[in-house]
Each structure stands twice: as structure tokens, then as C-alpha cells.
Design a protein around this motif. Sequence first.
Motif, short mmCIF file in Angstrom:
data_model
loop_
_atom_site.label_atom_id
_atom_site.label_comp_id
_atom_site.label_asym_id
_atom_site.label_seq_id
_atom_site.Cartn_x
_atom_site.Cartn_y
_atom_site.Cartn_z
N ALA A 189 54.46 6.46 -73.21
CA ALA A 189 55.25 7.58 -73.75
C ALA A 189 54.39 8.53 -74.57
O ALA A 189 54.90 9.48 -75.16
N VAL A 190 53.09 8.25 -74.64
CA VAL A 190 52.16 9.08 -75.39
C VAL A 190 50.96 9.38 -74.50
O VAL A 190 50.74 8.69 -73.50
N PRO A 191 50.17 10.38 -74.84
CA PRO A 191 48.99 10.68 -74.02
C PRO A 191 47.98 9.55 -74.03
O PRO A 191 47.77 8.89 -75.05
N VAL A 192 47.36 9.34 -72.89
CA VAL A 192 46.29 8.35 -72.74
C VAL A 192 45.04 9.10 -72.30
O VAL A 192 45.08 9.91 -71.38
N VAL A 193 43.94 8.83 -72.98
CA VAL A 193 42.66 9.48 -72.66
C VAL A 193 41.61 8.39 -72.46
O VAL A 193 41.50 7.46 -73.26
N GLY A 194 40.85 8.53 -71.39
CA GLY A 194 39.78 7.59 -71.13
C GLY A 194 38.45 8.08 -71.69
O GLY A 194 38.20 9.29 -71.72
N LEU A 195 37.64 7.16 -72.17
CA LEU A 195 36.29 7.48 -72.63
C LEU A 195 35.29 6.80 -71.70
O LEU A 195 35.46 5.63 -71.35
N THR A 196 34.27 7.54 -71.30
CA THR A 196 33.23 6.97 -70.45
C THR A 196 31.87 7.36 -70.99
O THR A 196 31.75 8.17 -71.91
N ILE A 197 30.82 6.78 -70.42
CA ILE A 197 29.46 6.98 -70.91
C ILE A 197 28.51 6.65 -69.76
O ILE A 197 28.88 5.89 -68.85
N ASP A 198 27.31 7.22 -69.77
CA ASP A 198 26.43 6.92 -68.64
C ASP A 198 25.87 5.50 -68.75
O ASP A 198 25.86 4.89 -69.82
N VAL A 199 25.43 4.98 -67.61
CA VAL A 199 25.04 3.58 -67.52
C VAL A 199 23.91 3.23 -68.48
O VAL A 199 23.98 2.24 -69.22
N ALA A 200 22.84 4.05 -68.48
CA ALA A 200 21.68 3.73 -69.31
C ALA A 200 22.03 3.70 -70.79
O ALA A 200 21.60 2.80 -71.53
N SER A 201 22.81 4.68 -71.23
CA SER A 201 23.18 4.72 -72.65
C SER A 201 24.04 3.54 -73.03
O SER A 201 23.86 2.94 -74.09
#
Length: 285
Positions: A189-201
Motif C-alpha cells: 500500500a506504499v511505494p517500493v523502491v529497489g536499490l542496486t549496485i554494480d558487481v565489483a563494488s
Amino acid sequence: MRDRLDLHLVSDATGETLNSLARACLAQYEGLHAVQHRWPLIRSRFQLDRVLAGIEQEPGPVLFTLTDRSLRGELEAFCSRLGVPSVSVLDPALDMLTEYVGARVTGKPGRQYVMDADYFRRIDAMHYVLAHDDGQGEAGIAEADLILVGVSRSSKTPTCFYLANRGIKAANIPLVPGVEPPRLLEAPAVPVVGLTIDVASLIEIRRHRLRIIGGDGVKQSESAYVDPDAVKAELLVARRLCAARGWPVVDVTRRSIEETATTVIQLMEAWHVRQRQAKPAGPSP
């Protein structure tokens, strides 16, 4: 050109405004060694005397926010005699606003830090983040203003704490390989945001984490937690899940926590705009 700078920050409140301004300004100079001398809560002549002694001992430009006219007059006169520049950083903005709204400023220090409803909302949000970090307190996640999802060590927790300082109750839920996401994410019922990052980092961050905690007896070279192929697959599965559910994704690789949080807030606000637009109009009178 100077390669060293003694910068004095004088405030009658906590000094956070000056700290932020100084940080933003100094970031624009390459190779400059800046020593910041912070003088917060300066509200009496006795306290100001310590500041003046410090400026005389290590001369340098002075940025200040002092509302007491007597104190600021003393500071400006002293800086003039010493031959160092001084700037009251709020004056241009206050002069513009005063002219526009036609009202005088109150001249009371620290008014932005009063314990009003906004203050207690931020404290409440901070307690909320502590109670709902990393998927904890699943029942209470329904009370969140926002949910962040992502693989382990993708900056979910620090971003949530920064958002809490803006009064936003942010829960975070880890996306774990082989584990189904909680059912509450099926129709949030609320916004969902995904966080990602590059593999090496991500691998570097995780290796650092393992060094700190001792790896729980797991050799780094043998752990899927830092195996490049496993990490790449883990990130791909997380991205596909977000895409399938229509959740926007923020790449945190080259973003500071502040930049990530600002982008998340923009996405949250856009989600609320869409929700309002999707509501059917009421019956015509």
C-alpha cells in the motif's frame, strides 16, 4: 594560490547550516587543505571571546550565523581589524524574503530546531527504522511510508536512516537468493523502491564486511557471498523481481547516501501523484 585554509564557522545554534554550506563550497576546490574551526552555540560575550581568540591564533575567513546584533557587530569589527573576511551567510536570503513578505525576522537563534510536530515526526521515524531494519518487525511494516528492497549491502539501512531524518518511516527488506519475498510485498500500500549496485563494488563492500565480522568461519574465496558469478546472478534476480513488479530501481554505485535518498524521495512523491491521478473522480453535483 593558497593550499591551506583555516575556515571559522561561528553559529548561535548547532552550526549544521554552516557545516553543510562549508562542505558544499570546499568540495569545489581541488588540492585545498581546509581546516574547519567550528564554534557552535555562541550566545554570550564570554563565548564570543573564545571565538575571537581562536580566530586570532589561526586567522582565516569567517562564516557566521549570529542573530544577536551586538555579538555579530563585535565579530565583524574584530575580523575587520585583523584583516580577515567575514560573511553572515543568511543575510542575502533573509533580506530577500523580508522584502518579499513584508515582515521582519524574529532574531531568535536556533528556531529551526524547536521541538515541534516535525521534530517528533523525525524522532518517530528514527525509532521506526531501528525496529524495522533488514525485514525486522514484519507486522509493523504496514505502517511504513516507504519500503526499500535490495540485496545485502546495497545501502538500504543508511538510506533509511537518512530518510528518517526527513521524517519518513522507511522499512527495508533484503532480497535473499532462494528465499521468496514476504507476502506483504505482493500488493504493497506504499511505494517500493529497489536499490542496486554494480558487481565489483558490492563484492568489495561485502569483503570488507567479512573482514570486520570475521566471515563466520567462511573463507572469502569459497563464499557465494563474494563469488563474482553468484553475486552477478543475485543482482540479476533482484532486478528482474523489481521489473516484474513495477518497482523503480536506483543504482547506488556512484551515489552518496544523500543523493540516493533524494532520488528515492522523488520516486516516492511520483508514486503518490500517480495514486491520486488513478483515483476515480467523485460524482458530479
